[in-house]
Structures are given as structure tokens and as C-alpha cells.
Design an enzyme around this catalytic site. Structure first.
Site, PDB file in Angstrom:
ATOM      1  N   GLY A 164       0.827  -1.191   0.000  1.00 51.72           N
ATOM      2  CA  GLY A 164       0.000   0.000   0.000  1.00 51.72           C
ATOM      3  C   GLY A 164       0.864   1.244   0.000  1.00 51.72           C
ATOM      4  N   CYS A 165       0.246   2.385  -0.302  1.00 55.07           N
ATOM      5  CA  CYS A 165       1.010   3.630  -0.390  1.00 55.07           C
ATOM      6  C   CYS A 165       1.572   4.055   0.959  1.00 55.07           C
ATOM      7  CB  CYS A 165       0.152   4.731  -1.000  1.00 55.07           C
ATOM      8  SG  CYS A 165      -1.496   4.891  -0.262  1.00 55.07           S
ATOM      9  N   PHE A 166       0.746   4.029   2.013  1.00 55.82           N
ATOM     10  CA  PHE A 166       1.254   4.363   3.343  1.00 55.82           C
ATOM     11  C   PHE A 166       2.342   3.391   3.796  1.00 55.82           C
ATOM     12  CE2 PHE A 166      -3.041   6.467   4.201  1.00 55.82           C
ATOM     13  CZ  PHE A 166      -2.538   7.755   4.157  1.00 55.82           C
TER      14      PHE A 166
END
Length: 350
Positions: A153-155
Site C-alpha cells: 500500500g502507499c502508506f
């Protein structure tokens, strides 16, 4: 002669799918043979994204219309909970096809944890052990050998790039990790949501997923693996009125006699040969505008006023290094291309 990989992009009508198309168009080894978007099936892609007009791309089709036997790689930009069944169908028709998945469907190694956080049972538990976690700079060998690549995921990408090296080196403690995160509105996808309307999200910042965001177990999974012991983090994301970009401020406790300077120096040594990771000099601050449109992560380390603590900050573009760019980077690894192919673009500023 340049090898060509017949590639399908699933979920091409979303933001991550669109950025995957944008990057793939500049890749000399990618032939886009299928683009899917079930709700827009039958339309040309420029009816959904006008900036793709004139590139000769195939029309959008339903997933069921794709001939998997004619595809060497599938880049999935489907919603969470849908990729597992699709991957099973792909593998049944073409076991050699590489699936590069940008959803969360194969990121969590424990299928019970997946069910707990995503509210549905895992649809392909027999395939989960085959999936490589696609944090490229930290898992190259597995990514290059796997037929299923689960892009982070981006985070988690920003958090893990900043925290994995000092945690593995014993420079920071596994306890008391607090992550304050900011993201642009594209992170919520392209679907109509009241909270994403300009008059709702503009001119303000708001937290969401407080205390229970789905990226928490993913970050904890990888940090725990590096530390060799279970780790629980504090994590609060905030929505910021910008289209793309992500900035994480990680508050950590120093360990083993480390200082903010020694953590920065160790990070710089770890990433010295990584073209997509830049550890900033002392005093320089990561900014989302400095990575916008690029596949780069900027990281900085500061001493905290609280004794024995440090602040590690990371910035990236959530649609590039946080999703589509990392997918192309993993594609390059899987098929033997130079890792930077189609990812050479400099950040777009201003």
C-alpha cells in the site's frame, strides 16, 4: 531484439490503473493487449480518460472477455476483495502469467488477519504462500522469482522505506512508533463519495480511519518480521486537499546508543545505490511537491526535543511509488528489464 511482454491492465478506469497505463506507454517492452473496466466495457479508454486520446490503446472490455492464454503479465488495479478470484482464474488458464497486484488481496501473509481487517474471507488461501511482498528495494529476490507480486500500500511503502533499516539495525525501538500520515484525495479512488467533493474536502484537513486503518496490519507485519518480534504501531492518516502525494511523519524512540545523525547516516548508506530513494542531508525537509509524478521516496531524519527520540519523515507520490510506479518497478524485476525502465521521469514541479 527488444523482448515484448503482452500485458493486461485490470481496473483501467481508476486512478492507479490510469497511472499504470501512463507509465506503460513509455515502456519499450510492454505491449498493452487488454484494458478492463467492467462498468465502462465497450468504450474507448479516452472516453474515460481524455489524456489517453491518440495513443492507439485497446478499447475497454469486461474481465471475462480477456483471453489469459494470450497474456504474459497482468497488472491489477482492482478493488480489494476482487483480485483473488481473478488471480485463480488467470492461473487456471495460464500458470506462467505473472500477476502484479496493486490491491491488498495478497499483501497480508496471514489469511485470518486479512479477513479481520477487510471484512471478507480470503478467496485464494492456497495461492497466498506464493505471493511475494513487492517492496522492491527490500525484497528483490522474491519479487524476481514470483508469479504473484503483492505491491505494498502507499502508506506502508513510505513507512517501511523509512523505518525498516533503522529497526533492523537496532537503532530504533519497536515500541512507541507513532506515524502521522497525510495523503492526497486520489488515494480514496475515483468513485463518487460525498467526503471527496471539492466543497467537502477542499480548504481543510481531516483524519480518517482513526485507530483502525487497513494499512496498520501491513506495516506491522513487515516491521515485526524485521524486528523478529511482534510490533504494534500508532497510525493516523489525514486527508489533504491535493490530488496526489503522501507525507508520513514517524515519531520513534532511539535505541542502542543511536542518534538522529547516526540513523540518517545509516539510512544514507543503506540506500546509496537505490536510484528511487533519496536520504536528504541534515536540515532538509521532504515535501510532496518534490516527488510529484516521480517514482522517488525522499526521507529525512531529525532529532526530537524529547530526549532519546527522533523524527523520520518520508514523502512519495501515492499513485507512482505508492502504487503504479512500484508495480512497473516490480514488472521490470520479474521480466529482466532494467529496474528504472519507464520510471525515469523527474518530479513535476511546480
Amino acid at each position: 531484439m527488444q523482448k515484448v511482454i503482452n500485458t493486461a491492465i485490470l481496473g483501467a478506469s481508476g486512478y492507479t490503473g490510469a497511472d499504470a497505463i501512463r507509465l506503460a506507454l513509455r515502456h519499450p517492452g510492454i505491449e498493452l493487449v487488454a484494458l478492463t473496466a467492467n462498468t465502462h466495457a465497450g468504450k474507448p479508454i479516452d472516453a474515460v480518460f481524455e489524456h489517453f486520446r491518440g495513443y492507439g490503446l485497446p478499447d475497454l472490455v469486461a474481465i471475462e472477455e480477456v483471453d489469459w492464454t494470450a497474456v504474459d503479465c497482468v497488472i491489477c488495479a482492482l478493488p480489494h476483495g476482487t483480485t483473488q478470484a481473478t488471480t485463480k482464474a488467470i492461473r487456471a488458464s495460464n500458470p506462467d502469467c505473472v500477476v502484479v497486484d496493486m490491491s491488498a488481496d495478497f499483501r497480508l501473509r496471514d489469511t485470518d488477519t486479512y479477513a479481520q481487517w477487510y471484512g471478507i474471507e480470503h478467496g485464494a488461501p492456497e495461492l497466498q504462500p506464493e505471493a511475494a511482498y513487492g517492496l522492491t528495494e527490500h525484497n528483490r529476490d522474491a519479487v524476481s522469482r514470483s508469479k504473484i507480486i503483492a505491491c505494498p500500500g502507499c502508506f506502508p511503502t513510505a513507512a517501511l522505506m523509512a523505518l525498516l533499516p533503522p529497526l533492523a539495525d537496532g537503532q530504533i525501538a519497536g515500541e512507541d512508533i507513532i506515524i502521522d500520515a497525510k495523503t492526497g484525495i486520489s488515494g480514496a479512488g475515483r468513485g463518487l463519495k460525498q467526503g471527496m467533493l471539492f466543497s467537502e474536502a477542499g480548504e481543510g484537513t481531516s483524519p480518517y480511519g482513526v485507530g483502525h486503518h487497513r494499512h496498520m496490519p501491513e506495516i506491522e507485519q513487515e516491521l515485526s518480521k524485521a524486528a523478529g518480534a511482534p510490533i504494534t504501531i500508532g497510525f493516523t492518516p489525514h486527508l489533504v486537499p491535493m490530488a496526489r502525494g503522501e507525507l508520513l511523519t514517524c515519531h520513534v524512540r532511539l535505541a542502542g546508543g543511536a542518534t538522529a545523525d547516526s540513523v540518517r547516516e545509516a539510512l544514507a548508506r543503506r540506500y546509496v545505490d537505490e536510484q528511487f530513494v533519496q536520504v536528504l542531508p541534515a536540515g532538509a525537509v521532504p515535501k510532496t511537491q518534490n516527488v510529484r509524478g516521480s517514482n522517488r521516496v525522499d526521507i529525512a531524519v531529525f532529532a526530537d526535543r524529547l530526549p532519546g527520540r527522533a523524527i523520520i519523515i518520508g514523502a512519495l507520490d501515492n499513485l507512482v511509488k505508492g502504487s503504479a510506479g512500484q508495480a512497473i518497478q516490480n514488472f521490470n524485476l520479474a521480466f529482466g528489464f532494467d529496474e528504472a525502465t519507464a520510471l525515469e521521469q523527474v518530479a513535476l514541479f511546480p
